[in-house]
Design a protein around this motif. Structure first.
Motif, PDB file in Angstrom:
ATOM      1  N   ARG A   1       0.213   8.896  -8.866  1.00 25.67           N
ATOM      2  CA  ARG A   1      -0.410   7.302  -9.163  1.00 25.67           C
ATOM      3  C   ARG A   1       0.686   6.455  -8.505  1.00 25.67           C
ATOM      4  O   ARG A   1       0.187   5.543  -7.742  1.00 25.67           O
ATOM      5  CB  ARG A   1      -0.175   7.293 -10.658  1.00 25.67           C
ATOM      6  N   GLU A   2       1.812   6.937  -8.559  1.00 29.55           N
ATOM      7  CA  GLU A   2       2.892   5.681  -7.715  1.00 29.55           C
ATOM      8  C   GLU A   2       2.344   5.746  -6.118  1.00 29.55           C
ATOM      9  O   GLU A   2       2.478   4.840  -5.586  1.00 29.55           O
ATOM     10  CB  GLU A   2       4.404   6.313  -7.887  1.00 29.55           C
ATOM     11  N   ILE A   3       2.182   6.760  -5.557  1.00 33.81           N
ATOM     12  CA  ILE A   3       2.027   6.759  -4.113  1.00 33.81           C
ATOM     13  C   ILE A   3       0.530   6.962  -3.857  1.00 33.81           C
ATOM     14  O   ILE A   3       0.150   7.195  -2.766  1.00 33.81           O
ATOM     15  CB  ILE A   3       2.763   8.151  -3.556  1.00 33.81           C
ATOM     16  N   SER A   4      -0.652   6.652  -4.762  1.00 35.60           N
ATOM     17  CA  SER A   4      -1.966   6.680  -4.880  1.00 35.60           C
ATOM     18  C   SER A   4      -2.225   7.760  -3.810  1.00 35.60           C
ATOM     19  O   SER A   4      -3.181   7.736  -2.772  1.00 35.60           O
ATOM     20  CB  SER A   4      -2.068   5.304  -3.669  1.00 35.60           C
ATOM     21  N   ALA A   5      -1.823   8.935  -4.176  1.00 36.60           N
ATOM     22  CA  ALA A   5      -2.250  10.341  -3.402  1.00 36.60           C
ATOM     23  C   ALA A   5      -3.106  10.985  -4.473  1.00 36.60           C
ATOM     24  O   ALA A   5      -2.905  10.830  -5.780  1.00 36.60           O
ATOM     25  CB  ALA A   5      -0.962  10.968  -3.376  1.00 36.60           C
TER      26      ALA A   5
ATOM     27  N   MET B   1       0.919  -1.275   0.041  1.00 37.56           N
ATOM     28  CA  MET B   1      -0.091   0.108   0.002  1.00 37.56           C
ATOM     29  C   MET B   1       0.933   1.310   0.018  1.00 37.56           C
ATOM     30  O   MET B   1       1.443   1.449   0.967  1.00 37.56           O
ATOM     31  CB  MET B   1      -0.812  -0.125   1.335  1.00 37.56           C
ATOM     32  N   ALA B   2       1.068   2.006  -1.271  1.00 37.26           N
ATOM     33  CA  ALA B   2       1.796   3.163  -1.259  1.00 37.26           C
ATOM     34  C   ALA B   2       1.349   4.335  -0.424  1.00 37.26           C
ATOM     35  O   ALA B   2      -0.008   4.432  -0.511  1.00 37.26           O
ATOM     36  CB  ALA B   2       2.138   3.421  -2.673  1.00 37.26           C
ATOM     37  N   GLY B   3       2.080   5.298   0.093  1.00 31.16           N
ATOM     38  CA  GLY B   3       1.711   6.262   0.807  1.00 31.16           C
ATOM     39  C   GLY B   3       1.425   6.037   2.103  1.00 31.16           C
ATOM     40  O   GLY B   3       0.855   6.847   2.957  1.00 31.16           O
ATOM     41  N   ALA B   4       1.412   4.768   2.678  1.00 34.67           N
ATOM     42  CA  ALA B   4       1.041   4.484   4.075  1.00 34.67           C
ATOM     43  C   ALA B   4       2.497   4.678   5.087  1.00 34.67           C
ATOM     44  O   ALA B   4       3.639   4.780   4.688  1.00 34.67           O
ATOM     45  CB  ALA B   4       0.686   3.043   4.031  1.00 34.67           C
ATOM     46  N   LEU B   5       2.051   4.422   6.597  1.00 39.64           N
ATOM     47  CA  LEU B   5       3.072   4.480   7.225  1.00 39.64           C
ATOM     48  C   LEU B   5       3.772   2.878   7.362  1.00 39.64           C
ATOM     49  O   LEU B   5       2.831   1.997   7.949  1.00 39.64           O
ATOM     50  CB  LEU B   5       2.664   4.959   8.838  1.00 39.64           C
ATOM     51  N   PHE B   6       4.877   2.691   7.230  1.00 41.65           N
ATOM     52  CA  PHE B   6       5.197   1.268   7.438  1.00 41.65           C
ATOM     53  C   PHE B   6       5.748   1.235   9.011  1.00 41.65           C
ATOM     54  O   PHE B   6       6.484   1.823   9.359  1.00 41.65           O
ATOM     55  CB  PHE B   6       6.277   0.910   6.576  1.00 41.65           C
ATOM     56  N   ILE B   7       5.162   0.167   9.687  1.00 42.41           N
ATOM     57  CA  ILE B   7       5.795  -0.281  10.993  1.00 42.41           C
ATOM     58  C   ILE B   7       6.314  -1.662  10.954  1.00 42.41           C
ATOM     59  O   ILE B   7       5.884  -2.566  10.514  1.00 42.41           O
ATOM     60  CB  ILE B   7       4.407  -0.171  11.904  1.00 42.41           C
TER      61      ILE B   7
ATOM     62  N   ARG C   1      11.595  -1.246  -1.231  1.00 41.70           N
ATOM     63  CA  ARG C   1      12.101  -0.866  -2.332  1.00 41.70           C
ATOM     64  C   ARG C   1      10.956  -1.128  -3.638  1.00 41.70           C
ATOM     65  O   ARG C   1      11.237  -0.163  -4.356  1.00 41.70           O
ATOM     66  CB  ARG C   1      12.950  -1.976  -2.680  1.00 41.70           C
ATOM     67  N   ASP C   2      10.021  -1.536  -3.488  1.00 41.89           N
ATOM     68  CA  ASP C   2       8.877  -1.842  -4.450  1.00 41.89           C
ATOM     69  C   ASP C   2       8.086  -0.666  -4.377  1.00 41.89           C
ATOM     70  O   ASP C   2       7.391  -0.212  -5.363  1.00 41.89           O
ATOM     71  CB  ASP C   2       8.181  -3.215  -4.373  1.00 41.89           C
ATOM     72  N   GLN C   3       7.710  -0.054  -3.300  1.00 43.16           N
ATOM     73  CA  GLN C   3       6.422   1.030  -2.905  1.00 43.16           C
ATOM     74  C   GLN C   3       7.149   2.247  -2.511  1.00 43.16           C
ATOM     75  O   GLN C   3       8.406   2.116  -2.305  1.00 43.16           O
ATOM     76  CB  GLN C   3       5.607   0.426  -1.856  1.00 43.16           C
ATOM     77  N   ARG C   4       6.469   3.052  -2.210  1.00 45.30           N
ATOM     78  CA  ARG C   4       7.045   4.225  -1.683  1.00 45.30           C
ATOM     79  C   ARG C   4       5.974   4.736  -0.458  1.00 45.30           C
ATOM     80  O   ARG C   4       5.053   5.322  -0.561  1.00 45.30           O
ATOM     81  CB  ARG C   4       6.588   5.381  -2.717  1.00 45.30           C
TER      82      ARG C   4
END
Length: 466
Positions: free
Chosen positions: A335-339, A1-7, A43-46
């Protein structure tokens, strides 16, 4: 899920509880128990941000931070990384900063303080990414700008009374200067600081928790006075790009963090604890000065090296050439970050009548006034361009169509209040939000233009009925 906070935390219960705190405040989260899985996803997402448990194993949290900052990067750099220390566990703060961490969180912590820090980091990241995108657009146009030599950075220290035994601005400067290769100037009190800001804008400002006037002299609480001072500094236009660091007398803890939260929301970019050797402050300051140097270089690309090629000579806004080159990049990024991404096209109503009444010089002045109001009303990260003779475009990142409509309403109210009445200037606007099917810039602009034509038709019908 791009644009999310990764924990990233191997403790599932602790990780889930932390994620739930963030989700309650409308943050998207993705949880990882294994570092390898998290690295692959980064690496695959942002992600918008990465939060790593300090005791995360294989590799240890600090080493994982270093890997992300040096390896898991894309065209606009690594995402912000925060190391999280849970339940009072010790963390090597200077080691974490040296590994590239943007901050260290100590949890459990007051939610408002934590969220204020996240907001501050995200604001800084948004501006940095926007500047980098503009640099790339400039290179697409075949235009570069020399870096230049700005000399040693200047740091303004507002006299920190009572930080430690025997510590004053002079001692603090002696700790900082050798580490960050900067020249420090000490201001003695609020008014001296503001005067120096206007006269000789620094590259960074340090406001200590005890910098403001004593409570018995002002009748205000010390922390409230410090926040007022930060807000005043942030409002000084000459120094608006200088990072403000709020200097704490004691290490951040579960309690006592609300002053830091208030400082961040008032305009401070970062908070630092003054350890005896000034190591944490120096590391943070060095990083902020380096980022400011890069940001200043990118601003020179936009504001100096590209002025003739990408600026409209009348309004000094970006021109159609730059808009065409930059918008496609901005669309791909959203589009890359779903924003969300929205476009607004403004068209001045019956501009020919303004020229007929006031002449060409009067018409030019009306366009300049309108462009100035438009630029003042939008955010620093938004793109404003002159689209045609009396048409203007605003590209708003992280903005839905409904939010863009609210912004256009604010602008039209401001035009009615501040535009000199003799111009008789009003404007229609067409708005479109980029959708998943919009692969080309033209797709979004066509829908915004159709909305503009519909708005003009509706206005004409209302006038005829009146």
């Amino acid at each position: 899920m791009a644009g999310a906070l990764f924990i990233i935390d191997s403790d599932a219960a602790r990780r889930g509880a932390f994620a739930e705190r963030l989700r309650r405040r409308y943050h998207k989260t993705v949880e990882f128990g294994e570092s390898a899985n998290a690295l692959a996803a980064i690496r695959d997402q942002r992600p918008a941000m990465v939060l790593i448990a300090a005791d995360q194993p294989a590799p240890l949290g600090i080493e994982l931070c270093r890997i992300i900052k040096t390896e898991a990067v894309d065209a606009v750099g690594a995402p912000p990384v925060l190391l999280v220390s849970f339940e009072g566990a010790e963390i090597a703060r200077s080691g974490a900063l040296d590994a590239g961490a943007d901050d260290i969180l100590v949890l459990p912590r007051d939610d408002e303080a934590m969220l204020a820090r996240l907001r501050s980091i995200q604001r800084s990241q948004t501006v940095s990414e926007e500047l980098e995108l503009r640099r790339a657009s400039a290179l697409d146009l075949g235009i570069e700008c020399e870096d230049g030599d700005g000399g040693r950075p200047q740091v303004l220290i507002i006299e920190p009374n009572g930080l430690r035994d025997g510590m004053d601005g002079r001692h603090l400067a002696a700790l900082i200067e050798p580490v960050v290769s900067a020249d420090c100037v000490v201001a003695h009190g609020d008014f001296d600081a503001l005067r120096r800001l206007e006269k000789n804008p620094p590259d960074a400002v340090i406001v200590a928790e005890a910098s403001a006037s004593a409570a018995e002299e002002t009748g205000f609480r010390e922390e409230a006075r410090a926040v007022d001072l930060i807000r005043a500094i942030a409002a000084v236009d000459a120094a608006r790009h200088a990072p403000i660091l709020y200097l704490l007398k004691r290490a951040p803890s579960v309690t006592g963090s609300r002053e830091a939260a208030a400082a961040l929301d008032a305009g401070a970019l970062d908070c630092a604890y003054l350890d005896p050797a000034g190591e944490e402050l120096s590391l943070r300051l060095r990083g902020h000065l380096a980022r400011k140097r890069d940001a200043d270089r990118l601003r020179r690309v936009v504001d100096e090296g590209l002025r003739q090629a990408i600026r409209d000579s009348l309004t000094h806004l970006h021109n159609r050439r730059y808009l065409d080159a930059h918008f496609q990049r901005r669309l791909s990024r959203s589009r890359e970050i779903s924003a969300p991404l929205s476009v607004l096209i403004f068209d001045i109503d019956d501009f020919k009548s303004i020229n007929d009444r006031l002449g060409l010089a009067g018409g030019d002045e009306a366009l300049r006034r309108f462009a100035s109001l438009l630029s003042d009303e939008v955010r620093a990260a938004d793109l404003v361009a002159r689209y045609g003779g009396d048409e203007f475009v605003v590209v708003m990142s992280d903005t839905t169509e409904a939010q863009a409509a609210a912004a256009s309403d604010r602008l039209r109210r401001r035009i009615a209040q501040e535009m000199p009445s003799h111009f008789g200037l009003t404007a229609c606007v067409g708005i479109a939000e980029a959708g998943e099917a919009d692969a080309r810039a033209e797709d979004v602009f066509d829908r915004a233009d159709a909305a503009l034509r519909a708005a003009k038709k509706a206005r004409k019908a209302r006038r005829e009925q009146a």
